[in-house]
Design a protein around this motif. Structure first.
Motif, PDB file in Angstrom:
ATOM      1  N   SER A   1       0.847  -1.181   0.000  1.00  0.00           N
ATOM      2  CA  SER A   1       0.000   0.000   0.000  1.00  0.00           C
ATOM      3  C   SER A   1       0.889   1.239   0.000  1.00  0.00           C
ATOM      4  O   SER A   1       1.976   1.240   0.554  1.00  0.00           O
ATOM      5  CB  SER A   1      -0.879  -0.003   1.253  1.00  0.00           C
ATOM      6  OG  SER A   1      -1.530   1.231   1.386  1.00  0.00           O
ATOM      7  N   TYR A   2       0.429   2.285  -0.630  1.00  0.00           N
ATOM      8  CA  TYR A   2       1.205   3.525  -0.653  1.00  0.00           C
ATOM      9  C   TYR A   2       1.196   4.222   0.709  1.00  0.00           C
ATOM     10  O   TYR A   2       2.163   4.841   1.102  1.00  0.00           O
ATOM     11  CB  TYR A   2       0.653   4.492  -1.694  1.00  0.00           C
ATOM     12  CG  TYR A   2       0.839   4.008  -3.101  1.00  0.00           C
ATOM     13  CD1 TYR A   2       2.103   3.816  -3.633  1.00  0.00           C
ATOM     14  CD2 TYR A   2      -0.259   3.742  -3.909  1.00  0.00           C
ATOM     15  CE1 TYR A   2       2.289   3.372  -4.922  1.00  0.00           C
ATOM     16  CE2 TYR A   2      -0.093   3.307  -5.207  1.00  0.00           C
ATOM     17  CZ  TYR A   2       1.184   3.124  -5.699  1.00  0.00           C
ATOM     18  OH  TYR A   2       1.348   2.685  -6.977  1.00  0.00           O
ATOM     19  N   PHE A   3       0.073   4.145   1.366  1.00  0.00           N
ATOM     20  CA  PHE A   3      -0.063   4.855   2.629  1.00  0.00           C
ATOM     21  C   PHE A   3      -0.117   3.852   3.772  1.00  0.00           C
ATOM     22  O   PHE A   3      -1.113   3.193   3.989  1.00  0.00           O
ATOM     23  CB  PHE A   3      -1.314   5.737   2.607  1.00  0.00           C
ATOM     24  CG  PHE A   3      -1.288   6.720   1.478  1.00  0.00           C
ATOM     25  CD1 PHE A   3      -0.503   7.853   1.556  1.00  0.00           C
ATOM     26  CD2 PHE A   3      -2.023   6.493   0.323  1.00  0.00           C
ATOM     27  CE1 PHE A   3      -0.461   8.760   0.507  1.00  0.00           C
ATOM     28  CE2 PHE A   3      -1.985   7.391  -0.730  1.00  0.00           C
ATOM     29  CZ  PHE A   3      -1.208   8.523  -0.632  1.00  0.00           C
ATOM     30  N   HIS A   4       0.969   3.765   4.466  1.00  0.00           N
ATOM     31  CA  HIS A   4       1.102   2.861   5.589  1.00  0.00           C
ATOM     32  C   HIS A   4       1.835   3.620   6.687  1.00  0.00           C
ATOM     33  O   HIS A   4       2.917   4.148   6.462  1.00  0.00           O
ATOM     34  CB  HIS A   4       1.890   1.615   5.172  1.00  0.00           C
ATOM     35  CG  HIS A   4       2.116   0.658   6.288  1.00  0.00           C
ATOM     36  ND1 HIS A   4       3.261   0.677   7.033  1.00  0.00           N
ATOM     37  CD2 HIS A   4       1.344  -0.321   6.803  1.00  0.00           C
ATOM     38  CE1 HIS A   4       3.191  -0.266   7.964  1.00  0.00           C
ATOM     39  NE2 HIS A   4       2.037  -0.881   7.835  1.00  0.00           N
ATOM     40  N   PHE A   5       1.259   3.690   7.852  1.00  0.00           N
ATOM     41  CA  PHE A   5       1.872   4.438   8.945  1.00  0.00           C
ATOM     42  C   PHE A   5       3.034   3.640   9.519  1.00  0.00           C
ATOM     43  O   PHE A   5       2.853   2.560  10.059  1.00  0.00           O
ATOM     44  CB  PHE A   5       0.838   4.741  10.032  1.00  0.00           C
ATOM     45  CG  PHE A   5       1.378   5.598  11.136  1.00  0.00           C
ATOM     46  CD1 PHE A   5       1.643   6.937  10.909  1.00  0.00           C
ATOM     47  CD2 PHE A   5       1.628   5.075  12.382  1.00  0.00           C
ATOM     48  CE1 PHE A   5       2.145   7.739  11.912  1.00  0.00           C
ATOM     49  CE2 PHE A   5       2.122   5.867  13.405  1.00  0.00           C
ATOM     50  CZ  PHE A   5       2.377   7.204  13.163  1.00  0.00           C
TER      51      PHE A   5
END
Length: 185
Positions: free
Chosen positions: A81-85
């Motif tokens: 995923s592009y957005f992963h914390f």
């Protein structure tokens, strides 16, 4: 340094950077009829620089995958995923213990800001340039943990140092020119 990698990054960010610059240039050409042409060019260069910077430090994976899809007409194969914390934070100030190409790059990448930002508008002061450079680099660092990268206090210091160096040189030269100590054609 892996120059091939940097050339690939450059190839990834250039199309959108040029598109944004052209659109912005057209808009300010028709909107600001009284503004000098050189100031318009500096404004376009500043917008291109900010666009490229944001792509490089925040959206490089997305831009790279988009370029891959446009060139090869297929998915890049990236499954993450592009957005992963990431939750990765570094508050230890230790950049002076080991100077490497990454640390030097953190200074170099913000050198254009200290020159292009004050050139893009005549009412921008030295203090405002430093403040905006600091706020930009801080904002970028705060956002990086949300895209699976890390917040690093060293990066803020080094990026701000780049703004400080270039803004200081720019405003000293500007003051010398205005006081008539340096003549230009």
């Amino acid at each position: 340094m892996d120059w091939e990698l940097y050339l690939n990054y450059f190839g990834d960010i250039m199309p959108l950077t040029l598109l944004v610059g052209i659109i912005y240039g057209i808009v300010i050409h028709y909107k600001n009829k009284d503004t000098y042409r050189w100031r318009k060019i500096c404004s376009v260069l500043f917008v291109c620089y900010i666009t490229a910077l944001i792509q490089l430090v925040l959206f490089l994976d997305i831009v790279g995958d988009l370029r891959y899809w446009l060139v090869y007409h297929m998915d890049s194969g990236r499954v993450e995923s592009y957005f992963h914390f990431s939750g990765a934070y570094n508050f230890n100030v230790n950049f002076w213990s080991h100077i490497d190409s990454e640390k030097i790059g953190n200074i170099i990448i913000f050198l254009p800001f200290g020159i292009l930002y004050p050139l893009h508008s005549e009412k921008i002061s030295y203090k405002r340039t430093l403040l905006m450079g600091f706020l930009l680099t801080s904002s970028i660092e705060i956002l990086q943990p949300f895209i699976d990268r890390s917040f690093d206090l060293n990066d803020i210091i080094l990026n701000t140092a780049g703004v400080f160096i270039s803004a200081t040189v720019f405003f000293v030269i500007k003051k010398l020119i205005l006081n008539g100590k340096i003549e230009y054609a």
